[in-house]
Every structure is written in C-alpha cells, then in structure tokens.
Design a protein around this motif. Structure first.
Motif, PDB file in Angstrom:
ATOM      1  N   THR A   1      -4.073   1.646   0.058  1.00 13.68           N
ATOM      2  CA  THR A   1      -3.861   2.428  -0.853  1.00 13.68           C
ATOM      3  C   THR A   1      -2.657   1.871  -1.584  1.00 13.68           C
ATOM      4  O   THR A   1      -1.445   1.315  -0.760  1.00 13.68           O
ATOM      5  CB  THR A   1      -3.277   3.788  -0.574  1.00 13.68           C
ATOM      6  OG1 THR A   1      -3.092   4.060   0.520  1.00 13.68           O
ATOM      7  CG2 THR A   1      -4.663   4.730  -1.101  1.00 13.68           C
TER       8      THR A   1
ATOM      9  N   ALA B   1      -6.138   3.087   4.066  1.00 15.42           N
ATOM     10  CA  ALA B   1      -6.039   4.254   3.207  1.00 15.42           C
ATOM     11  C   ALA B   1      -6.985   5.515   3.916  1.00 15.42           C
ATOM     12  O   ALA B   1      -6.641   6.779   3.891  1.00 15.42           O
ATOM     13  CB  ALA B   1      -6.904   3.983   1.743  1.00 15.42           C
TER      14      ALA B   1
ATOM     15  N   ASN C   1      -7.092   3.993  -3.950  1.00 14.65           N
ATOM     16  CA  ASN C   1      -7.752   3.422  -2.875  1.00 14.65           C
ATOM     17  C   ASN C   1      -8.577   2.384  -3.094  1.00 14.65           C
ATOM     18  O   ASN C   1      -9.443   2.361  -3.790  1.00 14.65           O
ATOM     19  CB  ASN C   1      -8.506   4.554  -1.955  1.00 14.65           C
ATOM     20  CG  ASN C   1      -9.253   4.342  -0.859  1.00 14.65           C
ATOM     21  OD1 ASN C   1      -9.834   4.941  -0.106  1.00 14.65           O
ATOM     22  ND2 ASN C   1      -8.917   2.912  -0.406  1.00 14.65           N
TER      23      ASN C   1
ATOM     24  N   ASP D   1      -7.755   7.841  -6.226  1.00 13.95           N
ATOM     25  CA  ASP D   1      -6.671   7.982  -5.008  1.00 13.95           C
ATOM     26  C   ASP D   1      -5.844   7.008  -4.747  1.00 13.95           C
ATOM     27  O   ASP D   1      -5.147   6.580  -4.111  1.00 13.95           O
ATOM     28  CB  ASP D   1      -7.483   8.452  -3.869  1.00 13.95           C
ATOM     29  CG  ASP D   1      -8.740   9.131  -3.945  1.00 13.95           C
ATOM     30  OD1 ASP D   1      -8.674  10.238  -4.722  1.00 13.95           O
ATOM     31  OD2 ASP D   1      -9.906   8.920  -3.589  1.00 13.95           O
TER      32      ASP D   1
END
Ligand code: FAD
Length: 471
Positions: A349, A426, A385, A383
């Motif tokens: 991430t 992540a 990610n 996110d």
C-alpha cells in the motif's frame, strides 16, 4: 517428542481426526505451491475445549502447532516447516453458526466457517456480510481474521479487523479467552481482540468471532471505465469519493498487461472496453434506498469525468449477470497469473497522494534494470493497495528468472515502498514469506515491540514459530 503423543492426540480427538502419513498430503502445500512442509500429524478438532486440550498436550511435549483454515493464504503462514516435528491444526470442522442477533446486527460464527457460506447465511436473513475476496469459496473466517484479510469492499466497510466485534481464542497456554461480546464500544484497557487479529496464528488460536452485519443494499451498479494513465485513475477515484461518498463500494484497477494475461488463460474474460485501454477501472456503487438514484448519480459522475477528459470509454453493466462478469474479470487476474507461472508478488500500500509518483518511478526502475520484464500491476486502488507483480519477459523461464532476480527485485520494490511511505504488506500478511522483509522494513523499535508481545504471550514458542517474527 514423547512416543505417546500421537496416541494422546487420538484419545482427545478420536482416531479418524488425527491424520498421518499420506492422508496429510493435501494440508502440506500452500495455494501458490511455493511452500511444502512436513508434519507429525494433521489434527481436526470440532470444539474449543478439544483445541485447548491439544494446545496443553503439545506444549507439554514441546511440539509446535501450525493453525490452518482454508490454506489459501499467500505467505505460507499455514504451511508447516520441513522439520516434520510440527502438528497442523486445521479448523474446518469448527463450522457452526452459534448465533444471529438481528437487533444487534451481528453473527457469531466458528473459525472454520467458509467465508462464502457466512455471506449466504447473512443474506438469507436480509443482511450483508461485506467481506469479499477471490478465495471466498474456500477461505475460512478464522484465517480471514488471522490475516486481517482485505478484499474488494474495504473502501466502504473496512477490512476484517473493522468487521469484528469479539473473539474467542485459545491461548498458547491452552486457556480459553471468551471475548465473544458484540459491543461497538468497550474501552476496558488493552485491545486484546485487535492483538489477535492479524497475528497469523502466532499468538493464539481463534476459535469463534462476533462479526458485524449490514443491511443488504437494494441496488448495485457496476461500471468499467477506461483511463489512459495513473494520474487520471487517481483523479477518477477522487471524483467518485467526493460525489458518491459512502455509496462507493468498489474501486479496482486492472492494467492492460494483467488483463492481456487473463484473456490468454480465460478467453471469455475479454475486456468490453474499446481499444484495450492502459488502465481499466471497475467501479461499484451501492444504495439502500432507491434504484434510480444510484444509476443517475453514476451517469452524472461519468459525464463529469468525460467532460474533464479523465475517461475515454465506459460501459455500465445492464444486469446482474453482466456485473458479475465484470467482477469475474477482476477476480480472474489472480487465477490467470497463477496459471501462467509463479511471478514475484508484492502486496503493497502507498498513500493515494504518492501512488502516481510511486508507479511512474518504480515502473521506470524495473524497466531499466530488467528489460522486457512484465509488470502485472492491479489492485484495490481505492485503498491504495497494489498487487505489483513482476513476471519474466515473454518466453523466459519463470524459475530461472526468479532464482536470479528474486531478492534484488523484492529489495528494489520494498525500498521504493519505504521511500514513498507505504507498507510491504497491505492485506496478505507476513507468514514465512516476508519474515526477513518485515525485519528490514518495519523499523527496529516496532520489530522489538512485536517480538516482546510474542515472547509475553507465547514464551515457549508453541504457536506457529518463525512466522511473522522469530524469537
Ligand atoms: C484467488 C485468491 C484471491 C485472494 N484474494 C485476496 C484478497 O483480495 N484479499 C486478501 O486479503 N487476501 C486474499 N487472498 C489470500 C487469502 O485468501 C486470505 O489471506 C485469507 O484470509 C486466508 O484465509 P484461510 O482460511 O485460507 O487461511 P490460511 O491460509 O489457512 O491461514 C492463513 C494464516 O492464518 C493462520 N490461521 C488460520 N486460521 C487460524 C485460526 N483459526 N486461528 C489462528 N490463526 C489462524 C494460519 O496459521 C496462517 O498464518 C486470496 C487468495 C486467493 C487464493
């Protein structure tokens, strides 16, 4: 190991639930076939009390335990080492729903419940259980909690940690901690539940959990959007975040390279967007009130994105079956990559504000140092990610490429991740795969604190040793 350990375990569980010799084979290799271990036995308990007795028995015999759910994890956390001196504790027989509390909007389930069956049971009662990931037909809720799994709905509902209100855990000493409270507020000291979630079986064995339920959305609209570059992709995300707010339930990014591979292995997964765009984005909006409202909102946002020059093409799914096909395109990325060969995976991430710079700079470095290597980049972009995976150039053998370049490529990517303020894991965890990477990238103080926690909760190192941290 005392001679009579297997007999003792058979006395606890019954002879049919202590697997030995070739019956153990299906439990010894992880989903990606990266790790194969050996074990003394595979244990299949069906109650928390049985697990507590097993832990005490194994601890006394100095035999360590590897907890296992659906064995779909990507970091080898549920695979034993090669010593042949560990036992695997597989929780698949612990699969009862203990309670659905309609007023509290919670479900109490045992750790061996398959994720998809939890979603189905919740839906039968008119609820959404939002955790959703590609392995949902085989991963188990205990494994989801132990890895703090993410998946496709994190953007709106959070990851597994955010969905859990209470836990039942067997400690390394074989005590049972009953923390099965369905409370949304509970500030009574240290967050024990939070400690066990994401600990990958190294601190305790999760036997049951209280999980949050949500009202089922009545309307869901899914669309595929073409974007020409990563800054436009982030701008589209920000536009949806601003205008759709909590109705935005999915935002997934797929690159041209990763979709090309998917179509190679699954020809039915062809991209309906014109001209195979560099970036294909899957967006899902969900609403609990009106069917028309969300459709109109989606069209308005898309119109603005076209006007702003962010989008070159878009297709809105006209029915559920087409929406499912869009999601299957996304889910088949992982399956296609597994069929093609074991590429070098990075589940990372990056803060959204740094994502464009990270991708542009890291892509350039990979191309410079590994000419022709394929960057199979996709992820839960909402996110921050990314699954930033590197495959050898077309026609080059995977094994040879990985053997020569694995460490250097991991180091390059993880240094970039650190430079841009990201995380080297992540959602997949650490397991045995990233043990050394965690040591190198977590920071010395954080790493020592983690070791101190492991030492305090499991001083005999009975639970999943040499996963996450070594003591
Ligand atoms: C096709 C595919 C898609 C995937 N997509 C995603 C995704 O989108 N997001 C994501 O986060 N992951 C994803 N994964 C990874 C994986 O499915 C998740 O990590 C999942 O949560 C693992 O659950 P499991 O039951 O298979 O756990 P396992 O693999 O059996 O175990 C994982 C870890 O948890 C520990 N453990 C298992 N059960 C318990 C327990 N009851 N108590 C204590 N420790 C336990 C194990 O020791 C191990 O360390 C995907 C995997 C596949 C194959």
């Amino acid at each position: 190991m005392p001679e009579h350990l297997i007999t003792d375990l058979q006395n606890i569980l019954g002879i049919n639930y202590v697997l030995i010799n070739e019956d153990m084979i299906p439990y010894l290799t992880d989903w990606r076939k990266k790790f194969t271990g050996k074990a003394l036995a595979v244990l299949l308990p069906n109650s928390t009390e049985e697990i507590a007795t097993i832990v005490k028995t194994c601890s006394k015999a100095s035999v360590s335990i590897v907890p296992q759910g659906g064995h779909t994890g990507f970091c080898g956390g549920a695979t034993p080492d090669i010593s042949g001196k560990q036992v695997i504790l597989n929780l698949k027989r612990m699969n009862q729903v203990r309670q659905i509390d309609v007023e509290n909007q919670t479900i109490t389930i045992e750790a061996g419940c398959i994720l998809q069956s939890v979603q189905e049971i919740a839906a039968q009662q008119g609820f959404l259980f939002p955790l959703s990931l590609g392995a949902e037909g085989s991963c188990m809720i205990g494994g989801n909690l132990a890895t703090n799994a993410g998946g496709t709905n994190v953007l709106r509902y959070g990851n597994t940690r955010d969905l859990c209100l209470g836990l039942e855990v067997v400690t390394a000493q074989g005590e049972i901690w009953d923390g099965l409270k369905g409370l949304r507020k509970d500030n009574t000291g240290y967050d024990l539940r939070g400690l066990f979630i994401g600990s990958e079986g190294t601190l305790g064995i999760i036997t049951a959990a209280v999980m949050k339920l949500y009202p089922l959305p009545i309307s869901q609209w899914t669309t595929l959007i073409a974007a020409s570059d990563i800054p436009s992709t982030i701008a589209i995300l920000n536009l949806f975040q601003k205008r759709a707010t909590s109705l935005l339930t999915g935002f997934e990014m797929m690159t041209h390279e990763s979709l090309k591979l998917t179509v190679k292995h699954f020809p039915k997964m062809a991209n309906p967007l014109k001209n195979d765009p560099p970036f294909t984005i899957l967006v899902e909006l969900s609403d609990h009130e009106s069917e028309d409202h969300v459709r109109k909102l989606l069209e308005d946002i898309l119109a603005q994105a076209f006007d702003d020059g962010l989008v070159s093409d878009a297709v809105i799914a006209t029915n559920l079956s087409q929406a499912n096909t869009f999601w299957q395109m996304r889910e088949h990325l992982t399956l296609a990559q597994a069929q093609e060969g074991a590429n070098l995976k990075h589940d990372i991430t990056i803060p959204l504000s740094a994502l464009s710079a990270f991708i542009l700079e890291t892509d350039a470095l990979v191309k410079k140092h590994y000419p022709g290597a394929r960057i199979l980049n996709f992820g839960h972009l909402g996110d921050g990610n990314l699954h930033y995976n590197i495959a050898p150039p077309e026609g080059v053998d995977y094994l040879a490429f990985n053997m020569n370049n694995e460490k250097a490529i991991h180091d390059l990517i993880y240094e970039q991740v650190e430079h841009f303020g990201g995380s080297i894991s992540a959602e997949h965890g650490i397991g045995q795969l990233k043990l050394a990477d965690l040591r190198n990238h977590k920071g010395a103080v954080a790493h020592e604190l983690m070791k101190a926690i492991k030492q305090a909760l499991d001083p005999k190192n009975t639970l999943n040793p040499n996963k996450v941290v070594s003591i």
